[in-house]
Design a protein around this motif. Structure first.
Motif, mmCIF file in Angstrom:
data_model
loop_
_atom_site.group_PDB
_atom_site.id
_atom_site.type_symbol
_atom_site.label_atom_id
_atom_site.label_comp_id
_atom_site.label_asym_id
_atom_site.label_seq_id
_atom_site.Cartn_x
_atom_site.Cartn_y
_atom_site.Cartn_z
ATOM 1 N N SER A 369 0.171 -2.780 -4.916
ATOM 2 C CA SER A 369 -0.010 -2.743 -3.469
ATOM 3 C C SER A 369 -1.119 -3.708 -3.070
ATOM 4 O O SER A 369 -2.153 -3.784 -3.734
ATOM 5 N N THR A 371 -3.162 -3.438 -0.648
ATOM 6 C CA THR A 371 -4.372 -2.731 -0.242
ATOM 7 C C THR A 371 -5.217 -2.310 -1.441
ATOM 8 O O THR A 371 -6.388 -1.943 -1.273
ATOM 9 N N ASP A 435 1.960 -8.388 4.021
ATOM 10 C CA ASP A 435 2.275 -7.034 3.584
ATOM 11 C C ASP A 435 2.190 -6.107 4.789
ATOM 12 O O ASP A 435 1.123 -5.966 5.389
ATOM 13 N N GLU A 437 1.852 -3.103 4.980
ATOM 14 C CA GLU A 437 0.853 -2.055 4.801
ATOM 15 C C GLU A 437 -0.508 -2.458 5.367
ATOM 16 O O GLU A 437 -1.386 -1.610 5.567
ATOM 17 N N TYR A 441 -5.511 -3.448 9.236
ATOM 18 C CA TYR A 441 -6.443 -3.297 8.119
ATOM 19 C C TYR A 441 -7.753 -3.999 8.476
ATOM 20 O O TYR A 441 -7.759 -5.145 8.917
#
Length: 465
Positions: A369, A371, A435, A437, A441
């Motif tokens: 991932s 992150t 990404d 995700e 962020y």
């Protein structure tokens, strides 16, 4: 006359003289001690009285009361005066590393008790003491963090005159209170804050006390400490937010090898140029200092699990597995480091703090991932991609150069943030994917990033009886 009688008389006179001298000295010393004791008692009483005054001024300034009566007690050793022009506070917005924009500025004013070289003052909602060239905080000003929100009601003082004896008076509200941030219908002064820095500048005779407050209680970082001009600047960094839609973000992007859209050197879609992100250098330096002070494990150890590791003596991390099952892993290096064949297991995160050059070669967090792997690069450092590389994660190097050196193919999933990016080789062979995700962020801003700012100027007027 009998000699013995004369001697007796002289002895009595001498004894009487010595007694008078001793009593006089005792009275002088005793009087001084009494004066000092009285002065100390008055100062102690004034510290408590000013704290009580501060609470009443806040009630008026924050609109919870129209006026408040106050008493500072009996003052015989010193005096109390209002100084409406004492000190100043200025709020700046520094967007994306550019020049400062002054949002607003005002005199703080102060209510000051003075006895010789000692001052006890109410200023900006706090109470401060100054003795000679030293000063410190007695009680903090109105300044509150809650989650990601900073509320800073700047308490200013108006009025004139002074008083001694039995010092009493009234604190009144005025019509001069105003909003500094946000401003309704303003595009430049709105919440939530976006990429940039809020700076608070305070000029005050009690500068060291203000500096101690910001250092210990405000979560701000001091960028300019108190000096001869009694001025400090506090940096409240707004975190940099990644949208999740852009894989490449930089101030300048220079594809020198051709092969871009249409066969030229155009920047591909999904790459963002012209963005200046805030520096991460203070965070890197803080981690290096923490590692030096508290100690970090040697990154050359065979098993890397949760904790902090020092890679300063290592130039290459090859074939390393970071096991985050029991918690996050931090790696710091004061020099260069090369990443090659890096694997992350577990659900925790790995953060690299790099002061030198970060080199990516081969597979790094392949299939993981984005992150879970964040590399933060100091402004003294740089980033280089060599060979056939595959990297999943975030590389945040906002004040550094990033180079891609003629690789056969480079795959990247996540977000790359740099100041100047140079790409050698056919740009069509670079597969950079954002990404999802990473939507919203945030990078930087410490443990308590500032996202919402509420600053008001609240003026109270002081009138002595």
């Amino acid at each position: 006359m009998n000699d013995r009688a004369v001697s007796s008389t002289i002895g009595v006179v001498l004894l009487l003289g010595m007694t008078i001298a001793a009593v006089s000295a005792l009275m002088v010393v005793g009087g001084t001690v009494i004066d000092e004791t009285r002065a100390d008692a008055e100062r102690s009483q004034m510290e408590n009285a000013m704290s009580s005054f501060s609470s009443k001024a806040s009630l008026v300034g924050l609109g919870e009361s129209g006026n408040q009566r106050f008493s500072l007690g009996r003052v015989s050793e010193g005096d109390v005066e209002v100084r409406p022009d004492e000190g100043r506070v200025t709020l700046y917005l520094q967007k994306d590393g550019g020049s400062r924009e002054e949002l607003n500025s005002t005199a703080l004013g102060a209510v000051v008790y003075r006895d010789g070289d000692t001052e006890i003052a109410y200023q900006g909602g706090g109470v401060w003491q100054r003795r000679g060239e030293s000063n410190w905080m007695l009680s903090p000003p109105e300044y509150h963090y809650r989650l990601e929100t900073l509320t800073f009601p700047i308490m200013t003082v108006d009025g004139d005159g002074g008083s001694s004896g039995s010092v009493r008076g009234t604190v009144r509200s005025t019509d001069e209170s105003s909003d500094w941030y946000p401003i309704q219908d303003s595009e430049t002064r709105s919440n939530p804050l976006e990429n940039g820095t809020i700076l608070v500048e305070v000029e005050s005779r009690y500068c060291a006390g203000w500096e101690a407050f910001f250092t210990e209680r405000s979560e701000g970082s001091i960028t300019e400490s108190c000096g001869a001009d009694d001025t400090l600047v506090v940096d409240l960094t707004v975190p940099f937010t990644i949208s999740g839609e852009d894989a490449v973000i930089a101030k300048t992007i220079n594809p020198t090898g051709g092969g871009g859209p249409g066969g030229g050197k155009k920047i591909p879609d999904g790459w963002t140029e012209g963005t200046i992100a805030p520096s991460i250098s203070p965070e890197v330096e803080a981690e290096l200092e923490s590692c030096a002070t508290d100690g970090c494990a040697d990154v050359s150890a065979s098993g890397l699990s949760s904790g902090a590791y020092d890679a300063s003596g290592t130039t290459a991390l090859h074939g390393k597995t970071f096991n985050t099952t029991d918690g996050d892993i931090t790696v710091v290096t004061d020099g260069d480091v090369e990443l090659n064949d890096i694997t992350i297991t577990g659900s925790g995160n790995v953060t690299l703090y790099v002061r030198g050059e970060l080199t990516v070669d081969s597979m790094v967090n392949d299939g993981g991932s984005a992150t879970q792997l964040v590399s933060l690069v100091h402004s003294d450092g740089s980033v280089r991609f060599d060979g056939d590389s595959d990297y999943t994660g975030i590389i945040y190097a906002p004040k550094s150069d990033m180079r891609f050196n003629g690789a056969p193919a480079i795959s990247y999933t996540g977000a790359l943030v740099a100041e100047d990016m140079e790409i050698k080789g056919n740009i069509n062979k670079f597969d950079f994917q954002p990404d999802p995700e990473l939507v919203e962020y945030q990078i930087g801003g410490g443990d308590r990033p500032l996202t919402y700012l509420h600053v008001t100027e609240n003026t109270v007027e002081i009138e002595f009886d």
